[in-house]
Design a protein around this motif. Structure first.
Motif, PDB file in Angstrom:
ATOM      1  N   PRO A   1       0.821  -1.213   0.000  1.00  0.00           N
ATOM      2  CA  PRO A   1       0.000   0.000   0.000  1.00  0.00           C
ATOM      3  C   PRO A   1       0.860   1.270   0.000  1.00  0.00           C
ATOM      4  CG  PRO A   1       0.074  -0.945   2.203  1.00  0.00           C
ATOM      5  CD  PRO A   1       0.864  -1.867   1.329  1.00  0.00           C
ATOM      6  N   PHE A   2       0.482   2.231  -0.818  1.00  0.00           N
ATOM      7  CA  PHE A   2       1.191   3.510  -0.896  1.00  0.00           C
ATOM      8  C   PHE A   2       0.185   4.654  -0.795  1.00  0.00           C
ATOM      9  CE2 PHE A   2       3.964   0.812  -3.760  1.00  0.00           C
ATOM     10  CZ  PHE A   2       5.001   0.671  -2.838  1.00  0.00           C
ATOM     11  N   GLU A   3       0.564   5.674  -0.055  1.00  0.00           N
ATOM     12  CA  GLU A   3      -0.246   6.885   0.035  1.00  0.00           C
ATOM     13  C   GLU A   3       0.419   7.982  -0.783  1.00  0.00           C
ATOM     14  OE1 GLU A   3      -2.893   8.534  -0.015  1.00  0.00           O
ATOM     15  OE2 GLU A   3      -3.587   8.149   2.050  1.00  0.00           O
ATOM     16  N   GLU A   4      -0.398   8.870  -1.324  1.00  0.00           N
ATOM     17  CA  GLU A   4       0.134  10.002  -2.074  1.00  0.00           C
ATOM     18  C   GLU A   4       0.879  10.946  -1.122  1.00  0.00           C
ATOM     19  OE1 GLU A   4      -3.172  11.726  -4.126  1.00  0.00           O
ATOM     20  OE2 GLU A   4      -3.615   9.889  -5.239  1.00  0.00           O
ATOM     21  N   PRO A   5       1.871  11.703  -1.644  1.00  0.00           N
ATOM     22  CA  PRO A   5       2.319  11.808  -3.040  1.00  0.00           C
ATOM     23  C   PRO A   5       3.143  10.590  -3.461  1.00  0.00           C
ATOM     24  CG  PRO A   5       3.652  13.206  -1.636  1.00  0.00           C
ATOM     25  CD  PRO A   5       2.566  12.663  -0.760  1.00  0.00           C
ATOM     26  N   LEU A   6       3.022  10.224  -4.734  1.00  0.00           N
ATOM     27  CA  LEU A   6       3.612   8.980  -5.230  1.00  0.00           C
ATOM     28  C   LEU A   6       4.868   9.178  -6.062  1.00  0.00           C
ATOM     29  CD1 LEU A   6       0.221   7.398  -6.399  1.00  0.00           C
ATOM     30  CD2 LEU A   6       1.487   6.821  -4.314  1.00  0.00           C
ATOM     31  N   TYR A   7       5.093  10.402  -6.562  1.00  0.00           N
ATOM     32  CA  TYR A   7       6.140  10.595  -7.559  1.00  0.00           C
ATOM     33  C   TYR A   7       7.398  11.264  -7.000  1.00  0.00           C
ATOM     34  CZ  TYR A   7       2.572   9.395 -11.015  1.00  0.00           C
ATOM     35  OH  TYR A   7       1.611   8.735 -11.737  1.00  0.00           O
ATOM     36  N   GLU A   8       7.435  11.560  -5.736  1.00  0.00           N
ATOM     37  CA  GLU A   8       8.598  12.244  -5.164  1.00  0.00           C
ATOM     38  C   GLU A   8       9.799  11.294  -5.119  1.00  0.00           C
ATOM     39  OE1 GLU A   8       6.500  15.566  -2.293  1.00  0.00           O
ATOM     40  OE2 GLU A   8       7.316  13.738  -1.385  1.00  0.00           O
ATOM     41  N   THR A   9      11.000  11.858  -5.328  1.00  0.00           N
ATOM     42  CA  THR A   9      12.222  11.050  -5.359  1.00  0.00           C
ATOM     43  C   THR A   9      13.286  11.630  -4.431  1.00  0.00           C
ATOM     44  OG1 THR A   9      13.112  12.303  -7.244  1.00  0.00           O
ATOM     45  CG2 THR A   9      11.802  10.339  -7.745  1.00  0.00           C
ATOM     46  N   VAL A  10      14.264  10.800  -4.111  1.00  0.00           N
ATOM     47  CA  VAL A  10      15.439  11.210  -3.331  1.00  0.00           C
ATOM     48  C   VAL A  10      16.673  10.670  -4.042  1.00  0.00           C
ATOM     49  CG1 VAL A  10      14.235  11.334  -1.126  1.00  0.00           C
ATOM     50  CG2 VAL A  10      15.205   9.156  -1.876  1.00  0.00           C
ATOM     51  N   GLU A  11      17.858  11.141  -3.641  1.00  0.00           N
ATOM     52  CA  GLU A  11      19.093  10.747  -4.309  1.00  0.00           C
ATOM     53  C   GLU A  11      19.808   9.605  -3.598  1.00  0.00           C
ATOM     54  OE1 GLU A  11      21.493  14.193  -4.844  1.00  0.00           O
ATOM     55  OE2 GLU A  11      20.114  15.126  -6.274  1.00  0.00           O
ATOM     56  N   ALA A  12      19.297   9.178  -2.450  1.00  0.00           N
ATOM     57  CA  ALA A  12      19.919   8.068  -1.719  1.00  0.00           C
ATOM     58  C   ALA A  12      18.843   7.381  -0.883  1.00  0.00           C
ATOM     59  CB  ALA A  12      21.044   8.574  -0.825  1.00  0.00           C
ATOM     60  N   PHE A  13      19.074   6.117  -0.592  1.00  0.00           N
ATOM     61  CA  PHE A  13      18.149   5.393   0.267  1.00  0.00           C
ATOM     62  C   PHE A  13      18.098   6.052   1.643  1.00  0.00           C
ATOM     63  CE2 PHE A  13      19.054   1.502  -2.466  1.00  0.00           C
ATOM     64  CZ  PHE A  13      17.779   1.467  -3.001  1.00  0.00           C
ATOM     65  N   THR A  14      16.911   6.135   2.191  1.00  0.00           N
ATOM     66  CA  THR A  14      16.752   6.684   3.537  1.00  0.00           C
ATOM     67  C   THR A  14      16.433   5.605   4.561  1.00  0.00           C
ATOM     68  OG1 THR A  14      14.406   7.143   3.090  1.00  0.00           O
ATOM     69  CG2 THR A  14      15.987   8.912   2.638  1.00  0.00           C
ATOM     70  N   VAL A  15      16.304   4.349   4.105  1.00  0.00           N
ATOM     71  CA  VAL A  15      16.090   3.219   5.007  1.00  0.00           C
ATOM     72  C   VAL A  15      17.078   2.112   4.653  1.00  0.00           C
ATOM     73  CG1 VAL A  15      13.640   3.708   5.334  1.00  0.00           C
ATOM     74  CG2 VAL A  15      14.351   2.165   3.508  1.00  0.00           C
ATOM     75  N   ASN A  16      17.341   1.241   5.583  1.00  0.00           N
ATOM     76  CA  ASN A  16      18.171   0.058   5.354  1.00  0.00           C
ATOM     77  C   ASN A  16      17.331  -1.179   5.621  1.00  0.00           C
ATOM     78  OD1 ASN A  16      20.746   1.316   4.738  1.00  0.00           O
ATOM     79  ND2 ASN A  16      20.796   1.961   6.895  1.00  0.00           N
ATOM     80  N   ALA A  17      16.938  -1.839   4.555  1.00  0.00           N
ATOM     81  CA  ALA A  17      16.052  -2.988   4.694  1.00  0.00           C
ATOM     82  C   ALA A  17      16.790  -4.175   5.296  1.00  0.00           C
ATOM     83  CB  ALA A  17      15.477  -3.366   3.336  1.00  0.00           C
ATOM     84  N   HIS A  18      16.022  -4.997   5.990  1.00  0.00           N
ATOM     85  CA  HIS A  18      16.566  -6.262   6.500  1.00  0.00           C
ATOM     86  C   HIS A  18      16.661  -7.262   5.349  1.00  0.00           C
ATOM     87  CE1 HIS A  18      17.073  -9.970   8.742  1.00  0.00           C
ATOM     88  NE2 HIS A  18      15.974 -10.438   8.176  1.00  0.00           N
ATOM     89  N   ILE A  19      17.841  -7.818   5.165  1.00  0.00           N
ATOM     90  CA  ILE A  19      18.072  -8.772   4.074  1.00  0.00           C
ATOM     91  C   ILE A  19      18.333 -10.151   4.659  1.00  0.00           C
ATOM     92  CG2 ILE A  19      19.416  -9.309   2.016  1.00  0.00           C
ATOM     93  CD1 ILE A  19      18.014  -6.609   1.832  1.00  0.00           C
ATOM     94  N   ASP A  20      17.530 -11.111   4.253  1.00  0.00           N
ATOM     95  CA  ASP A  20      17.828 -12.507   4.567  1.00  0.00           C
ATOM     96  C   ASP A  20      18.939 -12.933   3.622  1.00  0.00           C
ATOM     97  OD1 ASP A  20      17.972 -15.226   4.777  1.00  0.00           O
ATOM     98  OD2 ASP A  20      15.842 -15.604   4.533  1.00  0.00           O
ATOM     99  N   ALA A  21      20.121 -13.145   4.150  1.00  0.00           N
ATOM    100  CA  ALA A  21      21.315 -13.303   3.319  1.00  0.00           C
ATOM    101  C   ALA A  21      21.313 -14.571   2.479  1.00  0.00           C
ATOM    102  CB  ALA A  21      22.564 -13.281   4.189  1.00  0.00           C
ATOM    103  N   THR A  22      20.522 -15.557   2.840  1.00  0.00           N
ATOM    104  CA  THR A  22      20.560 -16.811   2.105  1.00  0.00           C
ATOM    105  C   THR A  22      19.917 -16.663   0.731  1.00  0.00           C
ATOM    106  OG1 THR A  22      18.475 -17.529   3.094  1.00  0.00           O
ATOM    107  CG2 THR A  22      20.507 -18.166   4.226  1.00  0.00           C
ATOM    108  N   ILE A  23      20.560 -17.223  -0.262  1.00  0.00           N
ATOM    109  CA  ILE A  23      19.978 -17.320  -1.601  1.00  0.00           C
ATOM    110  C   ILE A  23      19.517 -18.765  -1.750  1.00  0.00           C
ATOM    111  CG2 ILE A  23      20.350 -17.076  -4.069  1.00  0.00           C
ATOM    112  CD1 ILE A  23      20.543 -14.453  -2.549  1.00  0.00           C
ATOM    113  N   PRO A  24      18.235 -19.022  -1.622  1.00  0.00           N
ATOM    114  CA  PRO A  24      17.751 -20.417  -1.538  1.00  0.00           C
ATOM    115  C   PRO A  24      17.833 -21.159  -2.862  1.00  0.00           C
ATOM    116  CG  PRO A  24      15.914 -18.899  -1.638  1.00  0.00           C
ATOM    117  CD  PRO A  24      17.146 -18.047  -1.557  1.00  0.00           C
TER     118      PRO A  24
END
Length: 552
Positions: free
Chosen positions: A165-188
């Motif tokens: 789900p996304f709320e407006e505004p939808l088209y705004e951009t940034v030049e760098a990630f502002t979050v660091n997602a959790h990555i499950d390191a395994t490639i199954p």
């Protein structure tokens, strides 16, 4: 670098990148703008834009069919998502990895009368291997679900759904990630389960004088040789579908030609003690009817993931890749003296003589077209076939072992065969020939609304003015109801469609023009081509039914 400003979209991008998910098919829309901006702006993603969602999903599935890696389809909110369902179901039953990533309204906007809004969560529940219903804000919980969805699609080889789900505004951009997602390191990866002690099964095998191996869609990898060794036994016969892509001179690759003329005594004679199956769906209705009525004592299915009890006789599921099974089983298998294989070889020889004689005297018809086209396909090309009568005709004709054959047999629908073939052609880099009937082709004509069709892609359209499969099936009568509601009689031609979408167009109306058109078709690769072959409407079923009578 440009990234979407919305944190949840950033998390999705980061996890997809980390998991090596690179192929993205985007259905244009507004609610999915954060995802579209992120995917299309990043060099590590290969993006395709397909406007028609149903075509987009089958196109994506065609790529995944060839690469066996998950392909992502991205859409806006509302009914757009529902148009993915036919391909989603096909991917489920054909074990093809597909990730549907749908943009949604926030939960507070559902069922209050907001525009372009439906209940998207769990919409594919009956056929989805995993449903990741995300919340609007980026979170560890969301990241876990995204990782799990990707892992499930890879491990279980099938479709999953991520709803974001996304709320407006939808088209705004940034030049760098502002979050660091959790990555499950395994490639199954899909892992075979332990085979266990095969000795009891070998004892059953070695005591049986009639063993049948039946191979459905896809089958073994081309480098697998163990099955050839096991089949080199008087007590073993191997029957393969055209879509199995397995070849050997002793194998039966035209099942219907062999068993359709069988009488009760023949079925009893060839009733197997042991049936071993692997691969996907089986096209032949006749082999299914045979084995359901004359059941084997033992039915073993070999597949790491699933075992359908197609014949009501399943006794064991070996949860491993067929290569693994046959490599382990071969040293335990002993040759058994039997006439089972030689009897079938004799039937095969007689049927071949009758087949060649009948085909040589056939008038111009659907059957002749399939025989001529398949006999003239370029070596090392790929044949994509539509459903209904097309795949059934193809099952009757020998095909060069260098040619791969694919058909959407998971649900056996006509709805996306052309789109799937185009996606496959994009992925495989080979000359790809799509062969199908008029009803399926016109049904999926938006498949040509596609900017990615390779120049060496060929469409061979057999236009007999209606759904010819219904003339072959029991219950056909020449009535207004039949012609209108079953056969769907029409007078359409694809000539203007080809012109509109920039395909080279040619046609054939008899045997002589067909020979000339086929020769030209495979010599030219400057642009995609469509060869439309007009065959008689009312003669095809009679010619095919007479063919089976002549085999006796």
């Amino acid at each position: 670098m440009v990234y979407p400003k919305i944190p949840l979209a950033q998390s999705i991008l980061q996890i997809f990148l980390a998991k090596g998910i690179q192929t993205i098919v985007i259905s244009p829309g507004s609610r999915n703008a954060p995802l579209t901006i992120g995917f299309a702006s990043h060099p590590d993603f290969t993006c395709y834009s397909i406007a028609d969602e149903r075509c987009a999903a089958f196109f994506a599935m065609g790529i995944a069919q060839q690469t066996q890696r998950p392909v992502v389809v991205v859409c806006t909110s509302g009914s757009a998502l529902l148009n993915y369902y036919p391909a989603f179901a096909e991917a489920f039953y054909s074990q093809i990895p597909l990730i549907v990533l749908s943009a949604d309204r926030p939960q507070s906007k559902i069922d209050i009368g907001d525009g372009q809004t439906i209940r998207q969560e769990n919409v594919f529940l009956n056929h989805s291997l995993y449903n990741a219903n995300l919340t609007e804000d980026a979170s560890f919980e969301n990241d876990v679900k995204i990782n799990e969805a990707i892992n499930t699609s890879i491990i279980q080889k099938g479709p999953v759904h991520i709803n974001a789900p996304f709320e407006e505004p939808l088209y705004e951009t940034v030049e760098a990630f502002t979050v660091n997602a959790h990555i499950d390191a395994t490639i199954p990866a899909t892992v075979d389960k332990p085979l266990g002690d095969l000795t009891p099964f070998a004892e059953i095998w070695n005591a049986s004088k009639k063993k049948m191996i039946l191979v459905g869609v896809s089958g073994l990898d081309a480098n697998a040789k163990s099955i050839n060794v096991i089949a080199n036994d008087d007590s073993t016969i191997v029957m393969t579908e055209t879509t199995s892509n397995i070849h050997h001179p002793s194998f039966v690759n035209n099942i219907d030609t062999i068993i359709t003329p069988f009488m009760k005594e023949d079925f009893e004679e060839f009733q197997p003690d042991i049936l071993v199956t692997f691969g996907g769906m089986v096209v032949s209705k006749r082999i299914k009817a045979f084995l359901r009525k004359y059941k084997p004592k033992h039915h073993w299915h070999i597949d790491p993931l699933r075992a359908y009890d197609t014949f009501g006789a399943l006794t064991h599921h070996f949860e491993v890749h067929p290569n693994t099974f046959f490599s382990a089983f071969y040293p335990l298998a002993q040759k058994v003296k039997s006439s089972y294989s030689s009897q079938l070889a004799h039937v095969k020889y007689l049927r071949k003589q009758k087949h060649d004689w009948y085909v040589s005297k056939m008038p111009f018809c659907d059957f002749m077209v399939f025989d001529k086209v398949i006999s003239n396909l370029p070596k090392n090309s790929q044949l994509q076939i539509s459903n209904s009568s097309a795949i059934r005709y193809a099952q009757l004709i020998d095909i060069d072992p260098s040619i791969e054959v694919f058909c959407n047999r998971g649900t056996s629908g006509i709805d996306g065969s052309t789109s799937t073939a185009i996606g496959a052609a994009v992925a495989n880099g080979k000359t790809t020939v799509f062969m199908g009937g008029d009803i399926g082709f016109f049904y999926d004509s938006n498949a040509l609304w596609n900017n990615y069709i390779p120049n060496d892609f060929k469409i061979i359209l057999i236009n007999n003015g209606g759904g010819g499969i219904f003339r072959i099936l029991p219950g056909h009568n020449e009535t207004p109801v039949f012609n209108t509601f079953f056969e769907t009689t029409h007078h359409l031609t694809a000539e203007h469609l080809a012109k509109m979408y920039g395909l080279a167009y040619s046609k054939a109306t008899d045997a002589a023009s067909l020979d000339e058109a086929i020769a030209t078709l495979f010599q030219q690769n400057e642009k995609p081509q469509l060869l439309e072959i007009f065959t008689p409407t009312v003669e095809n079923d009679k010619i095919l039914l007479q063919y089976f009578k002549e085999l006796i």
